[in-house]
Scaffold this motif. Structure first.
Motif, PDB file in Angstrom:
ATOM      1  N   ARG A 286      13.464   9.626  19.938  1.00 18.27           N
ATOM      2  CA  ARG A 286      14.610   8.866  20.450  1.00 18.27           C
ATOM      3  C   ARG A 286      14.279   7.391  20.549  1.00 18.27           C
ATOM      4  N   GLU A 287      13.059   7.070  20.976  1.00 16.97           N
ATOM      5  CA  GLU A 287      12.649   5.667  21.070  1.00 16.97           C
ATOM      6  C   GLU A 287      12.611   5.014  19.682  1.00 16.97           C
ATOM      7  N   ARG A 288      12.069   5.727  18.678  1.00 17.45           N
ATOM      8  CA  ARG A 288      12.035   5.193  17.311  1.00 17.45           C
ATOM      9  C   ARG A 288      13.449   4.926  16.800  1.00 17.45           C
ATOM     10  N   ALA A 289      14.350   5.867  17.053  1.00 15.24           N
ATOM     11  CA  ALA A 289      15.731   5.706  16.596  1.00 15.24           C
ATOM     12  C   ALA A 289      16.419   4.533  17.295  1.00 15.24           C
ATOM     13  N   ALA A 290      16.194   4.388  18.606  1.00 13.01           N
ATOM     14  CA  ALA A 290      16.800   3.291  19.354  1.00 13.01           C
ATOM     15  C   ALA A 290      16.242   1.948  18.888  1.00 13.01           C
ATOM     16  N   LEU A 291      14.946   1.885  18.645  1.00 10.32           N
ATOM     17  CA  LEU A 291      14.335   0.646  18.157  1.00 10.32           C
ATOM     18  C   LEU A 291      14.908   0.279  16.788  1.00 10.32           C
TER      19      LEU A 291
ATOM     20  N   ALA B  72      17.786   1.115  15.488  1.00 10.71           N
ATOM     21  CA  ALA B  72      19.185   0.686  15.628  1.00 10.71           C
ATOM     22  C   ALA B  72      19.268  -0.738  16.167  1.00 10.71           C
ATOM     23  N   ALA B  73      18.425  -1.063  17.130  1.00 11.81           N
ATOM     24  CA  ALA B  73      18.438  -2.409  17.705  1.00 11.81           C
ATOM     25  C   ALA B  73      17.992  -3.447  16.682  1.00 11.81           C
TER      26      ALA B  73
ATOM     27  N   ARG C 218      20.769  -3.975  14.140  1.00  9.53           N
ATOM     28  CA  ARG C 218      21.865  -4.767  14.732  1.00  9.53           C
ATOM     29  C   ARG C 218      21.503  -6.249  14.804  1.00  9.53           C
TER      30      ARG C 218
ATOM     31  N   LEU D 191      12.862  -7.343  21.648  1.00 11.87           N
ATOM     32  CA  LEU D 191      12.634  -5.893  21.745  1.00 11.87           C
ATOM     33  C   LEU D 191      11.248  -5.545  22.280  1.00 11.87           C
TER      34      LEU D 191
END
Length: 127
Positions: free
Chosen positions: A81-86, A88-89, A92, A107
């Motif tokens: 989840r952390e890899r995916a959130a990073l 995505a950020a 963006r 980040l």
């Protein structure tokens, strides 16, 4: 041998658990049960036993150990989840033309980590 001629060596992740002072590895599907006093010893022994059970050379398989249990499952899920959130950020911010040094600073990761997350996100969407 050149890189192009090298075959990929499969990586087998073996679950380990503590039993007294020993790290125990159980792979019933391969008929492998072994242990070691250290994680390295348990890995080395499971590597040898697995190669023997599958009748292959030691250089034809790589073994890594993984703590068996729900805590490790939860930790791996949290890391994903952390890899995916990073990723995505980073995507963006880069879509807004934010420079790499500022992406990393915002980040709280290195530029290398930010670029890697971007590359992984790009590879995921491309293929």
């Amino acid at each position: 041998m050149s890189e192009a001629g090298r075959e990929l060596v499969p990586v087998v992740t073996v679950p380990v658990h503590r039993h007294g002072r020993l790290w125990v590895v159980e792979l019933p599907a391969d008929g492998v049960w072994t242990c070691g006093r250290s994680l390295d010893q348990a890995r080395e022994r499971s590597h040898a036993a697995l190669a023997l059970a599958r009748e292959i050379g030691l250089d034809q398989v790589t073994v890594r150990v993984r703590l068996d249990g729900p805590e490790m499952d939860a930790l791996e899920q949290a890391r994903e989840r952390e890899r995916a959130a990073l990723a995505a950020a980073v995507v963006r911010l880069r879509s807004q033309a934010v420079p790499w040094p500022e992406v990393a600073r915002l980040l709280q990761v290195s530029q290398r980590e930010a670029r890697q997350a971007f590359a992984e996100a790009s590879a995921t969407t491309a293929g």
